[in-house]
Design an enzyme around this catalytic site. Structure first.
Site, PDB file in Angstrom:
ATOM      1  CE  LYS A   1      25.621 -24.633 -34.112  1.00 47.11           C
ATOM      2  NZ  LYS A   1      25.510 -25.496 -35.285  1.00 47.11           N
ATOM      3  N   GLY A   2      19.481 -21.903 -34.732  1.00 49.16           N
ATOM      4  CA  GLY A   2      18.096 -21.735 -34.295  1.00 49.16           C
ATOM      5  C   GLY A   2      17.616 -23.000 -33.617  1.00 49.16           C
TER       6      GLY A   2
ATOM      7  CG  ASP B   1      10.180 -15.909 -28.552  1.00 49.52           C
ATOM      8  OD1 ASP B   1      10.614 -15.464 -27.471  1.00 49.52           O
ATOM      9  OD2 ASP B   1      10.777 -16.788 -29.214  1.00 49.52           O
TER      10      ASP B   1
ATOM     11  CG  PHE C   1      12.638 -25.513 -35.804  1.00 51.86           C
ATOM     12  CD1 PHE C   1      12.088 -26.586 -35.110  1.00 51.86           C
ATOM     13  CD2 PHE C   1      11.966 -24.311 -35.784  1.00 51.86           C
ATOM     14  CE1 PHE C   1      10.897 -26.456 -34.429  1.00 51.86           C
ATOM     15  CE2 PHE C   1      10.768 -24.172 -35.108  1.00 51.86           C
ATOM     16  CZ  PHE C   1      10.234 -25.247 -34.427  1.00 51.86           C
TER      17      PHE C   1
ATOM     18  CG  ASP D   1      12.603 -16.254 -33.783  1.00 51.34           C
ATOM     19  OD1 ASP D   1      12.091 -17.334 -34.087  1.00 51.34           O
ATOM     20  OD2 ASP D   1      13.722 -16.131 -33.268  1.00 51.34           O
TER      21      ASP D   1
ATOM     22  CG  ASP E   1      23.166 -25.491 -38.119  1.00 54.81           C
ATOM     23  OD1 ASP E   1      22.874 -25.346 -36.907  1.00 54.81           O
ATOM     24  OD2 ASP E   1      23.866 -26.419 -38.553  1.00 54.81           O
TER      25      ASP E   1
ATOM     26  NE  ARG F   1      15.061 -14.883 -26.918  1.00 53.00           N
ATOM     27  CZ  ARG F   1      14.469 -14.331 -25.888  1.00 53.00           C
ATOM     28  NH1 ARG F   1      15.106 -13.449 -25.165  1.00 53.00           N
ATOM     29  NH2 ARG F   1      13.235 -14.664 -25.553  1.00 53.00           N
ATOM     30  CG  ASN F   2      13.363 -13.811 -31.120  1.00 53.01           C
ATOM     31  OD1 ASN F   2      14.327 -14.455 -31.551  1.00 53.01           O
ATOM     32  ND2 ASN F   2      12.523 -14.285 -30.230  1.00 53.01           N
TER      33      ASN F   2
HETATM   34  P1  ADP Z   1      15.193 -19.654 -33.860  1.00 51.22           P
HETATM   35  O1  ADP Z   1      14.248 -18.625 -33.375  1.00 51.22           O
HETATM   36  O2  ADP Z   1      14.538 -20.754 -34.630  1.00 51.22           O
HETATM   37  O3  ADP Z   1      16.036 -20.166 -32.755  1.00 51.22           O
HETATM   38  P2  ADP Z   1      16.371 -17.482 -35.285  1.00 51.22           P
HETATM   39  O4  ADP Z   1      15.453 -17.118 -36.389  1.00 51.22           O
HETATM   40  O5  ADP Z   1      16.297 -16.605 -34.069  1.00 51.22           O
HETATM   41  O6  ADP Z   1      16.195 -18.990 -34.897  1.00 51.22           O
HETATM   42  O7  ADP Z   1      17.854 -17.428 -35.847  1.00 51.22           O
HETATM   43  C1  ADP Z   1      18.987 -17.711 -35.052  1.00 51.22           C
HETATM   44  C2  ADP Z   1      20.097 -16.707 -35.300  1.00 51.22           C
HETATM   45  O8  ADP Z   1      20.472 -16.698 -36.670  1.00 51.22           O
HETATM   46  C3  ADP Z   1      19.708 -15.261 -34.993  1.00 51.22           C
HETATM   47  O9  ADP Z   1      19.898 -14.937 -33.658  1.00 51.22           O
HETATM   48  C4  ADP Z   1      20.639 -14.466 -35.899  1.00 51.22           C
HETATM   49  O10 ADP Z   1      21.907 -14.315 -35.327  1.00 51.22           O
HETATM   50  C5  ADP Z   1      20.760 -15.369 -37.124  1.00 51.22           C
HETATM   51  N1  ADP Z   1      19.774 -14.966 -38.139  1.00 51.22           N
HETATM   52  C6  ADP Z   1      18.511 -15.440 -38.283  1.00 51.22           C
HETATM   53  N2  ADP Z   1      17.880 -14.863 -39.316  1.00 51.22           N
HETATM   54  C7  ADP Z   1      18.754 -13.983 -39.855  1.00 51.22           C
HETATM   55  C8  ADP Z   1      18.691 -13.051 -40.967  1.00 51.22           C
HETATM   56  N3  ADP Z   1      17.584 -12.930 -41.697  1.00 51.22           N
HETATM   57  N4  ADP Z   1      19.770 -12.308 -41.224  1.00 51.22           N
HETATM   58  C9  ADP Z   1      20.895 -12.433 -40.475  1.00 51.22           C
HETATM   59  N5  ADP Z   1      21.022 -13.266 -39.432  1.00 51.22           N
HETATM   60  C10 ADP Z   1      19.962 -14.043 -39.108  1.00 51.22           C
HETATM   61 MG    MG Z   2      15.294 -16.771 -32.075  1.00 47.88          MG
END
Ligand code: ADP
Ligand code: MG
Length: 449
Positions: free
Chosen positions: A205-206, A315, A208, A333, A210, A319-320
């Site tokens: 979950k991000g 950032d 913005f 990210d 899913d 986690r990123n």
């Molecule tokens: P936001 O920064 O907008 O909150 P993220 O890009 O950090 O969203 O993504 C949220 C989660 O989704 C990550 O912590 C990860 O677990 C998963 N995720 C995001 N991008 C990928 C990817 N390219 N491959 C695998 N998992 C991903």
């Molecule tokens: Mg993130």
């Protein structure tokens, strides 16, 4: 049908192209491809219509230039007259007082994806539909433009069939970083078709929306969905635009964007998820010293690349950082990333990762990224613990400003801890560059078994 002519004079080795049609190949020297494939230019040939290129499996061959589009970097435009998705009524409210030539551009409500040019003339407002045809913009289907910018410039110098020429824009308030135009993703070759992306399970979950696991023409990808187009649209596209300008083996690669009803940002799939989760779930028994130094060096290598481009991530945290199936760590990210030094007020920051001068004065530089990198090193060597354990979030800044620094995690090599301490110098100038740190980590990596 393939385009007749393309100007290929600027195409260079290592440029990326996206295939627009299927090409079965005519001779053994040709590289067959399908619409949607991504290829890398190896070198030009004596014929400007043919290039030597390589596909994602490493196979090389000849390709016809008019079957593919060169991928171009999408940049932010200062488009103060662009108001995004506002209604016809709101546009008319903004166009006050009704002076001839006062104008703005908005997203079309009747034709999603298209735009509307609203101009005052004789105390009335005219709304012109801007159509998108073959990646170009037009009002009269006679004159065509590559971007909204270009269209506005044209009608500023000449009415050319409109009720009046454009004289003065109604500027959108609070829009200091410029806007990204969807059109630039189209003309830059970054748009991929929705039907080429197959969505699978939800993996995250991000902010913005899913994140889904999926496949793009057979290749595993992550597809981040934009939930609320009204609210997140520009920031989401801004993240994508930053990604179009970056290519490094330790940065998560942008594959393309899906535009339409729902917007998706499609990136390479990182099978082992985020670094912090990876460290926590595997722990001391699985993760070796070698793994740790590899994660640190990979991350630093990406940051060194960003530093060389004066791009500030803002950032950086475990986690990123995402981990590929092969164990490579890649920074992701770029939602907050910006070029150059800048300041920005009224934002919320991840306090435990953010440098004191950023928290206090909103100053973000590659040196403040270095502070965060120190915290990321600490996370890496403590197997994903939350930084500043036992200190309440509200007190962290005060402690840090009084000189408190975290201790070395158990078993952390002295050389790594010395990098952390330097990254946490209170004076940004006293912190090392990513370039310097990369040299030290590279060396450490070579002697770690
Ligand atoms: P936001 O920064 O907008 O909150 P993220 O890009 O950090 O969203 O993504 C949220 C989660 O989704 C990550 O912590 C990860 O677990 C998963 N995720 C995001 N991008 C990928 C990817 N390219 N491959 C695998 N998992 C991903
Ligand atoms: Mg993130």
């Amino acid at each position: 049908m393939p385009m007749d002519q393309v100007n290929t004079l600027t195409w260079k080795p290592n440029d990326e192209v996206v295939c627009q049609y299927d090409f079965p190949g005519r001779s053994r020297d040709d590289l067959p491809f399908r619409r949607g494939d991504l290829l890398v230019i190896v070198n030009p040939t004596s014929d400007p219509n043919w290039f030597r290129a390589r596909n994602s499996n490493g196979v090389e061959g000849m390709i016809p230039a008019n079957y593919v589009t060169l991928r171009r970097v999408v940049t932010l435009h200062a488009m103060p007259w662009f108001h995004g998705k506002i209604s016809r009524g709101e546009a008319e409210q903004l166009l006050q007082p009704r002076q001839d030539g006062l104008f703005l551009v908005r997203e079309s409500n009747n034709y999603p994806g298209d735009y509307t040019l609203c101009v005052c003339h004789e105390a009335k407002v005219e709304h012109y539909h801007i159509l998108i045809q073959n990646n170009r913009l037009t009002i009269d289907e006679e004159v065509y433009f590559k971007s909204l910018d270009e269209l506005v410039q044209h009608y500023t110098s000449n009415a050319d069939g409109l009720c009046t020429r454009l004289i003065r824009p109604v500027k959108k308030a609070g829009d200091s970083f410029g806007t990204v135009s969807i059109q630039d993703f189209r003309s830059g070759g970054w748009v991929i078709a929705r039907q080429d992306v197959e969505l699978g399970e939800l993996i995250g979950k991000g902010d913005f929306g899913d994140v889904y696991k999926g496949t793009y023409r057979g290749q595993p990808v992550a597809a981040k969905q934009l939930k609320d187009r009204e609210r997140g649209g520009q920031s989401f596209l801004q993240e994508a635009s930053v990604m179009t300008s970056l290519r490094h083996e330790n940065l998560v690669k942008l594959i393309g964007v899906v535009l339409g009803e729902t917007i998706f940002l499609v990136t390479e799939f990182m099978g082992k998820g985020s670094l912090v989760e990876y460290l926590r779930t595997r722990g001391r028994n699985v993760i070796t010293k070698k793994d740790q130094i590899n994660f640190a060096t990979d991350t630093c290598s990406a940051m060194n690349y960003l530093e060389s481009k004066s791009l500030v991530h803002r950032d950086l945290a475990a986690r990123n950082v995402l981990v590929h199936d092969d164990g490579t760590a890649k920074v992701s990210d770029f939602g907050l990333a910006k070029f150059g030094d800048f300041s920005l007020s009224s934002q919320r920051f991840p306090i435990k990762w953010t440098a004191p001068e950023s928290l206090r004065n909103n100053i973000f530089t590659n040196k403040s990224d270095m502070w965060s990198f120190g915290v990321l090193l600490w996370e890496t060597y403590s197997f994903g613990r939350v930084p500043y354990p036992r200190i309440p979030l509200a007190d962290v800044v005060m402690h840090v400003e009084r000189g408190y620094r975290m201790e070395a995690p158990e078993g952390c090599p002295a050389e790594i801890y010395s990098i952390m301490k330097q990254a946490w110098e209170i004076r940004p100038e006293a912190r090392p560059t990513f370039h310097e740190v990369l040299g030290r980590l590279d060396h450490l990596r070579s002697v770690t078994v």
